[in-house]
Design a protein around this motif. Sequence first.
Motif, PDB file in Angstrom:
ATOM      1  N   SER A  77      31.640 -68.844 -17.151  1.00 21.91           N
ATOM      2  CA  SER A  77      30.926 -70.109 -17.332  1.00 21.91           C
ATOM      3  C   SER A  77      29.466 -69.840 -17.642  1.00 21.91           C
ATOM      4  O   SER A  77      28.885 -70.395 -18.563  1.00 21.91           O
ATOM      5  N   ASP A  78      28.894 -69.001 -16.803  1.00 21.32           N
ATOM      6  CA  ASP A  78      27.468 -68.783 -16.927  1.00 21.32           C
ATOM      7  C   ASP A  78      27.138 -67.434 -16.316  1.00 21.32           C
ATOM      8  O   ASP A  78      27.146 -67.274 -15.098  1.00 21.32           O
ATOM      9  N   ILE A  79      26.825 -66.520 -17.156  1.00 16.49           N
ATOM     10  CA  ILE A  79      26.594 -65.153 -16.706  1.00 16.49           C
ATOM     11  C   ILE A  79      25.347 -65.059 -15.832  1.00 16.49           C
ATOM     12  O   ILE A  79      25.146 -64.074 -15.133  1.00 16.49           O
ATOM     13  N   SER A  80      24.511 -66.076 -15.841  1.00 18.43           N
ATOM     14  CA  SER A  80      23.313 -66.003 -14.994  1.00 18.43           C
ATOM     15  C   SER A  80      23.551 -66.634 -13.627  1.00 18.43           C
ATOM     16  O   SER A  80      22.647 -66.717 -12.808  1.00 18.43           O
ATOM     17  N   LYS A  82      24.958 -66.240 -10.053  1.00 22.06           N
ATOM     18  CA  LYS A  82      25.174 -65.060  -9.207  1.00 22.06           C
ATOM     19  C   LYS A  82      26.648 -64.670  -9.059  1.00 22.06           C
ATOM     20  O   LYS A  82      26.996 -63.493  -9.150  1.00 22.06           O
ATOM     21  N   ALA A  85      27.808 -63.299 -12.350  1.00 18.39           N
ATOM     22  CA  ALA A  85      27.051 -62.088 -12.664  1.00 18.39           C
ATOM     23  C   ALA A  85      27.579 -60.918 -11.846  1.00 18.39           C
ATOM     24  O   ALA A  85      27.745 -59.813 -12.355  1.00 18.39           O
ATOM     25  N   ARG A  89      29.376 -57.588 -13.366  1.00 17.06           N
ATOM     26  CA  ARG A  89      28.908 -56.233 -13.121  1.00 17.06           C
ATOM     27  C   ARG A  89      30.022 -55.373 -12.562  1.00 17.06           C
ATOM     28  O   ARG A  89      30.126 -54.182 -12.872  1.00 17.06           O
ATOM     29  N   GLU A  92      32.381 -54.507 -15.280  1.00 17.30           N
ATOM     30  CA  GLU A  92      31.706 -53.508 -16.106  1.00 17.30           C
ATOM     31  C   GLU A  92      31.828 -52.111 -15.497  1.00 17.30           C
ATOM     32  O   GLU A  92      32.210 -51.148 -16.168  1.00 17.30           O
ATOM     33  N   SER A 106      29.038 -66.521 -22.295  1.00 13.25           N
ATOM     34  CA  SER A 106      29.040 -67.677 -21.396  1.00 13.25           C
ATOM     35  C   SER A 106      29.413 -68.946 -22.146  1.00 13.25           C
ATOM     36  O   SER A 106      28.961 -69.176 -23.258  1.00 13.25           O
ATOM     37  N   ASN A 283      23.957 -66.922  -3.506  1.00 10.85           N
ATOM     38  CA  ASN A 283      23.018 -67.392  -4.506  1.00 10.85           C
ATOM     39  C   ASN A 283      21.733 -66.625  -4.278  1.00 10.85           C
ATOM     40  O   ASN A 283      21.002 -66.901  -3.346  1.00 10.85           O
TER      41      ASN A 283
END
Lengths: 352, 352
Positions: A77-80, A82, A85, A89, A92, A106, A283
Amino acid sequence: MRTKRVTIKDIATEAGVSIALVSFVMNNKADGKETYRVNKETAQRILEVAQKLNYQPNNAARTLRSGKTNTIGVIVSDISNKFFADIARCIENHAYKHKYTVLFGSTDENPQKLENLVEVFRNKGIDGLIVVPCEGADEIIRDIARQNIPLVLLDREVPDLEVSSVVLNNRRAGYETTEALIRRGFTRIEMISYSMGLSNIREREEGYRRCMQAHEMGENAVIHHLRHDKFAKIEEIIREARQRRVEAFLFATNTLAGQGLSAIFRNGWRVPQDFAIACFDTNEAFDIYKTAIAYVRQPIERFGTEALDLLIKSIEQRDKPGSCTRIVLTPEIVESAPEEALRSAEEAVTEA
Amino acid sequence: MRTKRVTIKDIATEAGVSIALVSFVMNNKADGKETYRVNKETAQRILEVAQKLNYQPNNAARTLRSGKTNTIGVIVSDISNKFFADIARCIENHAYKHKYTVLFGSTDENPQKLENLVEVFRNKGIDGLIVVPCEGADEIIRDIARQNIPLVLLDREVPDLEVSSVVLNNRRAGYETTEALIRRGFTRIEMISYSMGLSNIREREEGYRRCMQAHEMGENAVIHHLRHDKFAKIEEIIREARQRRVEAFLFATNTLAGQGLSAIFRNGWRVPQDFAIACFDTNEAFDIYKTAIAYVRQPIERFGTEALDLLIKSIEQRDKPGSCTRIVLTPEIVESAPEEALRSAEEAVTEA
DNA sequence: ATGAAAGCGCTAACAC
DNA sequence: GTGTTAGCGCTTTCAT
């Protein structure tokens, strides 16, 4: 002046063998198997030469030849945020061990963007996708599955679609956080949630509702639905709730919790003295845990590793029967000790 | 059952021309030039066929042949920090237009991780790097430059290194935010900063110090230095500052501001009534702007685009003289209207 | 204005 | 055990 890169040919020459052997040895090495069908000494020599020359396989050539890009796409949805993210990671890191490269994107909860990302990733030739579906994207997701692109859903699911997924037991998480608030003596507990029709959110709501009913407070149960692009309204909700003497909130996501706490504080109220809260996830910017009665700690690590493992398995058996696995992770409910919530400030000083 | 991908050969056959011609047309098309050395009609036909067959160039083949991966690496401190996440997304979008793929990595301010990421990206064969240097990584950065890998520094710089960079005028930003606090009548203003030796942080501090001196409050100037792995101490600092009747804080980064505000609120103090604050950047989880007297809005978009443009230029003239450009962006200081800071809560309701 | 052909570095089937 | 070889899809030089 770029120094020419070392190729298997260079190694072959240096070691006095054919390039085929080099290739063979390099690949077996990758598997960590000790069963070369190659002479042990020759293999050893090749390995040494490769090391000495600092050989780095050329990915493009490998890809071109094998048709495998060793790249996967991860769409959240939104890589920024938490939560995502951290998962990203984790994927990855895990992917790195399996020699995969990861591309991120995202959606911002916008199905159009999701569709576009899928298209972009497809064109880049990813071997598979890990996707957090957003509202209204069911058809797009179905399309991916239909095209036989290896796919794993994360965090949320799409109804009636046979595809692997990794999700939390959200119902249980919703139930248990609510129960934690009840155990602490609160009765007027309301939930602040999104108006989106996402599977995970809806299950969290159901958990809350069931728990309230189970404790015969079903009539107290109220779920406020916010549009994710209209956060300002949260302030109004909280002020209005204050007047109705609401004692506690359960926030459906970390973003909501952040916004809610921000609004509570702006109004000069304190947590947990004026409002007790329970919520989901962490968060980073706002250290909620010092203030929450209970929160759901999702097993981030497992979200990442399980999803990737499923995907890799699916990539490797592309043409096989195509069984799909659904992994439901158990939430961990973290409760603050009764006094702790009130004393957090003092403690922080003491330990500093 | 994977449908075979369309290649230039298919197009050539279908259009009745040679693959060379197809290749030529496809590439000229990319440049948007209208000056084909090819017969206009032939070109047109080829384009149409390509379109009809939904041709997607094979990246691996292209890379193998040209030696260019069309991939760049972006290494930031922490991709889950709003500031970097926004820049990353911006770079990504911009790169997409230039047909570049972007790989991301986070150092967590750890030079060892930076070194490792550089190695990983190098092995993946990136065409160039955009890097946010961390403390203690000067030598690593110098090494990248020495190896003649196209490189652009972002947000922070490395002393005495001739390499392109995009940074903010941090001194000015520090100066002006401090001045905004002073204009609002505060005199006991302290700064909360990191103990790291980063160029951007140090310049922000210098801006603060200079401003305090310029207003003859140099003796009031206090800079608290936190280790970035030891945030708990911020609570102590703030409580102690409260006793010394400190009126306002300037936070050196968004993370610090988030932590600081969190600590202030936990202690039941209000902003700006008990403490006024000024800070840098945004922070999605915590809507600082409703509470800050002034904050620095960094030109995210330009950070991203300028850095990428510099990098692409550097990639394209790899063997050329190698001039390096330093771009210093001007900060935008956003101040809340004097009443607004106190009224934010009411307004939020009115507009909801 | 267009085509032929030589690889880029690697894998894998096959030959010895 | 080890070597030969045919491409994967594309770009680019050199013919025509």
